[in-house]
Motif scaffolding. Sequence first.
Motif, PDB file in Angstrom:
ATOM      1  N   CYS A   3      -3.177  24.505 -47.881  1.00 43.47           N
ATOM      2  CA  CYS A   3      -3.399  23.177 -47.278  1.00 43.47           C
ATOM      3  C   CYS A   3      -2.109  22.373 -47.286  1.00 43.47           C
ATOM      4  N   TRP A   4      -1.358  22.421 -48.375  1.00 43.51           N
ATOM      5  CA  TRP A   4      -0.098  21.671 -48.459  1.00 43.51           C
ATOM      6  C   TRP A   4       0.872  22.137 -47.376  1.00 43.51           C
ATOM      7  N   ASN A   5       0.945  23.423 -47.132  1.00 44.99           N
ATOM      8  CA  ASN A   5       1.845  23.941 -46.104  1.00 44.99           C
ATOM      9  C   ASN A   5       1.446  23.428 -44.717  1.00 44.99           C
ATOM     10  N   LYS A   8       2.013  19.154 -44.907  1.00 40.91           N
ATOM     11  CA  LYS A   8       3.267  18.558 -45.369  1.00 40.91           C
ATOM     12  C   LYS A   8       4.103  17.980 -44.229  1.00 40.91           C
ATOM     13  N   ASP A   9       3.940  18.492 -43.021  1.00 36.50           N
ATOM     14  CA  ASP A   9       4.738  18.009 -41.893  1.00 36.50           C
ATOM     15  C   ASP A   9       4.014  16.940 -41.067  1.00 36.50           C
ATOM     16  N   GLN A  10       2.864  16.503 -41.497  1.00 33.86           N
ATOM     17  CA  GLN A  10       2.142  15.447 -40.796  1.00 33.86           C
ATOM     18  C   GLN A  10       2.859  14.111 -41.020  1.00 33.86           C
ATOM     19  N   ARG A  13       2.164  12.228 -44.307  1.00 33.93           N
ATOM     20  CA  ARG A  13       2.768  12.804 -45.510  1.00 33.93           C
ATOM     21  C   ARG A  13       4.268  12.508 -45.556  1.00 33.93           C
ATOM     22  N   ILE A  14       4.930  12.553 -44.405  1.00 41.05           N
ATOM     23  CA  ILE A  14       6.368  12.261 -44.357  1.00 41.05           C
ATOM     24  C   ILE A  14       6.608  10.819 -44.797  1.00 41.05           C
ATOM     25  N   ARG A  16       4.696   8.986 -46.672  1.00 38.16           N
ATOM     26  CA  ARG A  16       4.385   8.867 -48.095  1.00 38.16           C
ATOM     27  C   ARG A  16       5.563   9.368 -48.946  1.00 38.16           C
ATOM     28  N   ARG A  17       6.200  10.468 -48.538  1.00 33.46           N
ATOM     29  CA  ARG A  17       7.352  10.987 -49.280  1.00 33.46           C
ATOM     30  C   ARG A  17       8.509   9.998 -49.247  1.00 33.46           C
TER      31      ARG A  17
END
Length: 160
Positions: A3-5, A8-10, A13-14, A16-17
Amino acid sequence: MHCWNILKDQPKRIERRKEIGCAKKMSNKKQKTTANSSPLSVEPAAPVGGGSDAQPAGRPDGKKKEKQKLRQGRTIEAVDYLMAKKKEADLEKELKKEERCNRAFALQEERIKLERVKFEFKREIKEEKIIALDLSTMTFDDQQYYEDRKRKIRERCFNI
């Protein structure tokens, strides 16, 4: 990890990082909060990574925003419905008002006709008394006056 893979590119998520990266760079001291800030809404001072906007255009709305849009749409529909009902009620009220005015006008005309008939009736009674007068006991001037009145009454009656 699977799921993370995928996620992670949504854009969410970007973003949030980026927020977490800025929060780590800031000191751990507590700061006063303002009315419009929250720990999650801290925006970086300078964009990290190639000059992109703080909020990417492709980021989907959250559930709260979607619900708020739905409520707002329902509110607009309700207002439109109520406005349509109000217009119908106003139109109906206007028709009733016009009907009342027409009835009042008709009654007023009827009253005027009745008053005219009453006036004519009283006039006829007075004229009959004048025509039925005995002129032999009157003075010459009175006789002339009443003869003239009788002549005018007869002319009006026969010309109509």
